[in-house]
Scaffold this active site. Structure first.
Site, PDB file in Angstrom:
ATOM      1  CG  HIS A  62      -6.727   1.154   3.258  1.00  0.00           C
ATOM      2  ND1 HIS A  62      -6.578  -0.078   3.866  1.00  0.00           N
ATOM      3  CD2 HIS A  62      -6.036   2.012   4.050  1.00  0.00           C
ATOM      4  CE1 HIS A  62      -5.820   0.039   4.940  1.00  0.00           C
ATOM      5  NE2 HIS A  62      -5.491   1.292   5.076  1.00  0.00           N
ATOM      6  CB  VAL A  90      -9.938  -8.608   8.998  1.00  0.00           C
ATOM      7  CG1 VAL A  90     -10.743  -7.336   8.896  1.00  0.00           C
ATOM      8  CG2 VAL A  90      -9.190  -8.896   7.716  1.00  0.00           C
ATOM      9  NE  ARG A  97      -4.522   0.840  -2.402  1.00  0.00           N
ATOM     10  CZ  ARG A  97      -5.140  -0.299  -2.220  1.00  0.00           C
ATOM     11  NH1 ARG A  97      -4.843  -1.336  -2.967  1.00  0.00           N
ATOM     12  NH2 ARG A  97      -6.069  -0.421  -1.285  1.00  0.00           N
ATOM     13  CD  GLN A  99     -10.315   0.836  -0.802  1.00  0.00           C
ATOM     14  OE1 GLN A  99     -10.297   1.158   0.393  1.00  0.00           O
ATOM     15  NE2 GLN A  99      -9.493  -0.076  -1.289  1.00  0.00           N
ATOM     16  CB  ALA A 111     -14.091  -4.179   8.678  1.00  0.00           C
ATOM     17  CD1 TRP A 141      -2.944  -0.919  -0.033  1.00  0.00           C
ATOM     18  CD2 TRP A 141      -2.620  -1.845   1.972  1.00  0.00           C
ATOM     19  NE1 TRP A 141      -3.937  -1.848   0.157  1.00  0.00           N
ATOM     20  CE2 TRP A 141      -3.759  -2.425   1.379  1.00  0.00           C
ATOM     21  CE3 TRP A 141      -2.232  -2.263   3.235  1.00  0.00           C
ATOM     22  CZ2 TRP A 141      -4.522  -3.401   2.012  1.00  0.00           C
ATOM     23  CZ3 TRP A 141      -2.991  -3.230   3.875  1.00  0.00           C
ATOM     24  CH2 TRP A 141      -4.120  -3.801   3.259  1.00  0.00           C
TER      25      TRP A 141
HETATM   26  C1  FA5 Z   1      -8.106  -2.901   0.952  1.00  0.00           C
HETATM   27  O1  FA5 Z   1      -7.875  -1.741   0.533  1.00  0.00           O
HETATM   28  C2  FA5 Z   1      -8.658  -3.125   2.327  1.00  0.00           C
HETATM   29  N1  FA5 Z   1      -8.624  -1.902   3.070  1.00  0.00           N
HETATM   30  C3  FA5 Z   1     -10.065  -3.710   2.231  1.00  0.00           C
HETATM   31  C4  FA5 Z   1     -10.564  -4.262   3.523  1.00  0.00           C
HETATM   32  C5  FA5 Z   1     -11.357  -3.457   4.328  1.00  0.00           C
HETATM   33  C6  FA5 Z   1     -10.253  -5.570   3.892  1.00  0.00           C
HETATM   34  C7  FA5 Z   1     -11.834  -3.984   5.515  1.00  0.00           C
HETATM   35  C8  FA5 Z   1     -10.720  -6.080   5.090  1.00  0.00           C
HETATM   36  C9  FA5 Z   1     -11.512  -5.285   5.874  1.00  0.00           C
HETATM   37  P1  FA5 Z   1      -7.609  -4.045  -1.335  1.00  0.00           P
HETATM   38  O2  FA5 Z   1      -6.286  -3.428  -1.554  1.00  0.00           O
HETATM   39  O3  FA5 Z   1      -7.804  -5.413  -1.811  1.00  0.00           O
HETATM   40  O4  FA5 Z   1      -8.011  -4.019   0.185  1.00  0.00           O
HETATM   41  O5  FA5 Z   1      -8.699  -3.086  -2.030  1.00  0.00           O
HETATM   42  C10 FA5 Z   1     -10.068  -3.308  -1.838  1.00  0.00           C
HETATM   43  C11 FA5 Z   1     -10.822  -3.079  -3.149  1.00  0.00           C
HETATM   44  O6  FA5 Z   1     -10.496  -1.778  -3.666  1.00  0.00           O
HETATM   45  C12 FA5 Z   1     -10.438  -4.058  -4.252  1.00  0.00           C
HETATM   46  O7  FA5 Z   1     -11.188  -5.247  -4.161  1.00  0.00           O
HETATM   47  C13 FA5 Z   1     -10.799  -3.251  -5.489  1.00  0.00           C
HETATM   48  O8  FA5 Z   1     -12.185  -3.336  -5.743  1.00  0.00           O
HETATM   49  C14 FA5 Z   1     -10.456  -1.836  -5.074  1.00  0.00           C
HETATM   50  N2  FA5 Z   1      -9.112  -1.463  -5.534  1.00  0.00           N
HETATM   51  C15 FA5 Z   1      -7.947  -1.741  -4.964  1.00  0.00           C
HETATM   52  N3  FA5 Z   1      -6.906  -1.243  -5.647  1.00  0.00           N
HETATM   53  C16 FA5 Z   1      -7.435  -0.613  -6.715  1.00  0.00           C
HETATM   54  C17 FA5 Z   1      -6.887   0.123  -7.821  1.00  0.00           C
HETATM   55  N4  FA5 Z   1      -5.579   0.340  -7.969  1.00  0.00           N
HETATM   56  N5  FA5 Z   1      -7.725   0.647  -8.720  1.00  0.00           N
HETATM   57  C18 FA5 Z   1      -9.067   0.452  -8.580  1.00  0.00           C
HETATM   58  N6  FA5 Z   1      -9.632  -0.209  -7.564  1.00  0.00           N
HETATM   59  C19 FA5 Z   1      -8.848  -0.741  -6.636  1.00  0.00           C
END
Ligand code: FA5
Length: 335
Positions: A178, A261, A204, A218, A303, A160
């Site tokens: 996030h 989590v 990011r 998000q 969450a 991240w």
């Molecule tokens: C997270 O960001 C965690 N904070 C999610 C979470 C929250 C997990 C609470 C557990 C409990 P992740 O990096 O996988 O996880 O991103 C979550 C979602 O954001 C992805 O499934 C996707 O739908 C979206 N996402 C992530 N990165 C990108 C990106 N670069 N561009 C567009 N959408 C994205």
């Protein structure tokens, strides 16, 4: 104009001219203009009468009076035309709007496709008892990482990595990666029960491709109370998928790792024969509850965090996430 007289109507050319000009001046409606035309210039009008009377004049006088009467006809015709044009233009434009133009459909804006999707997602959760809140996009390291059980040396920080705010007095300010920092902020300032949904922008430091942007939205969800179980998490997310994708949608949970989590999962939906991941989720880690001052033996919670652009891509068959932020009206106006 020479003084001319002796016509059939008993009116001289000069008399006729004076009368015609005065009558035209006082005509102030289209009806009155038309009445003037008939009266002076019509087939049985006064000028025609005068011309017809020329025959009764001596030849020399006829020439003079005839020429004067024809000149008068030309003059009166142009005066009349001028008045008619004045009358038309005084009725046409009002200010800068030309009311004589045909009507056009006014153009109006619309909601961005990301906003539309966010509203649909938050509404689905609002109807399940979640309250919508928002948080800062420029965040402290403490909330983005530390309070979420991601210490400085944790490898998840690399995943991240983000854009840090360059500031003389702070080295712990960043654009949030996030929306999960709002878990910590909400628990820090509220007692359970908590049920919130948090839409917002994230950033990011990563290269972009068809499914990755460096800035995207998000939607975070958090529920904390006594006795919340993994079954509540699954039930809530099933219901969400049913509302957004329809009742026959197939949903799959698989183990995944997020430091905040335990256990952690990702949720996928079946889309055109493939499983597509739409969010990360899990039971709030006891350490995260304790960091916020909660008794983790008394309270539990779940969450989740999802990407509305990815969900909109599935729903609307959009093949490249970069369309969302390229400001191309050919794309935006399709929604
Ligand atoms: C997270 O960001 C965690 N904070 C999610 C979470 C929250 C997990 C609470 C557990 C409990 P992740 O990096 O996988 O996880 O991103 C979550 C979602 O954001 C992805 O499934 C996707 O739908 C979206 N996402 C992530 N990165 C990108 C990106 N670069 N561009 C567009 N959408 C994205």
């Amino acid at each position: 104009m020479p003084k001319t007289e002796g016509t059939q109507t008993g009116e001289t050319v000069e008399e006729l001219k004076l009368a015609a000009v005065a009558a035209l001046d006082s005509a102030d409606s289209n009806d009155q203009l038309e009445a003037w035309r008939v009266d002076f210039m019509g087939r049985k009008g006064r000028l025609t009468g005068l011309l017809r009377g020329l025959g009764s004049l001596e030849i020399d006088e006829r020439k003079v009076v005839g020429a004067a009467a024809n000149r008068l006809r030309g003059e009166l015709e142009s005066l009349f035309e001028e008045r008619v044009n004045q009358s038309k233009s005084s009725q046409a434009p009002v200010g800068s709007i030309d009311i004589t133009l045909p009507g056009r459909k006014p153009s109006h804006g619309g909601l961005h496709p990301s906003t539309q999707m966010i509203r649909e997602i938050t509404q689905a959760f609002n109807e399940m008892g979640f309250q919508t809140i928002e948080g800062p996009e420029v965040e402290l390291e403490k909330y983005n990482f530390d309070m979420l059980n991601i210490p400085a040396d944790h490898p998840a920080r690399d995943q991240w990595d983000t854009i840090w705010v360059d500031d003389d007095t702070h080295n712990d300010v960043l654009l949030r990666t996030h929306t999960s920092p709002m878990q910590a902020r909400t628990m820090e300032t509220n007692d359970p029960p908590i049920r919130v949904i948090v839409p917002g922008k994230c950033y990011r430091y990563e290269s972009t491709d068809a499914t990755h942007e460096w800035h995207f939205n998000q939607v975070e969800g958090l529920a904390v109370d006594e006795g919340i179980t993994f079954a509540d998490l699954k039930g809530t997310l099933y219901e969400f998928a049913r509302r957004i994708f329809g009742p026959s949608m197939k949903v799959r949970f698989r183990c995944d790792f997020f430091p905040f989590v335990e256990p952690g999962v990702d949720m996928s939906i079946e889309w055109q024969g493939n499983w597509l991941e739409i969010m990360g989720a899990g039971m709030v880690h006891p350490k995260v509850l304790e960091n916020a001052g909660y008794d983790s033996t008394k309270y539990t919670g779940f969450a989740f965090g999802m990407g509305p652009e990815r969900i909109s891509m599935l729903r609307n068959e959009i093949t490249d996430i970069r369309h969302f932020f390229s400001n191309d009206l050919r794309f935006l106006t399709q929604f």
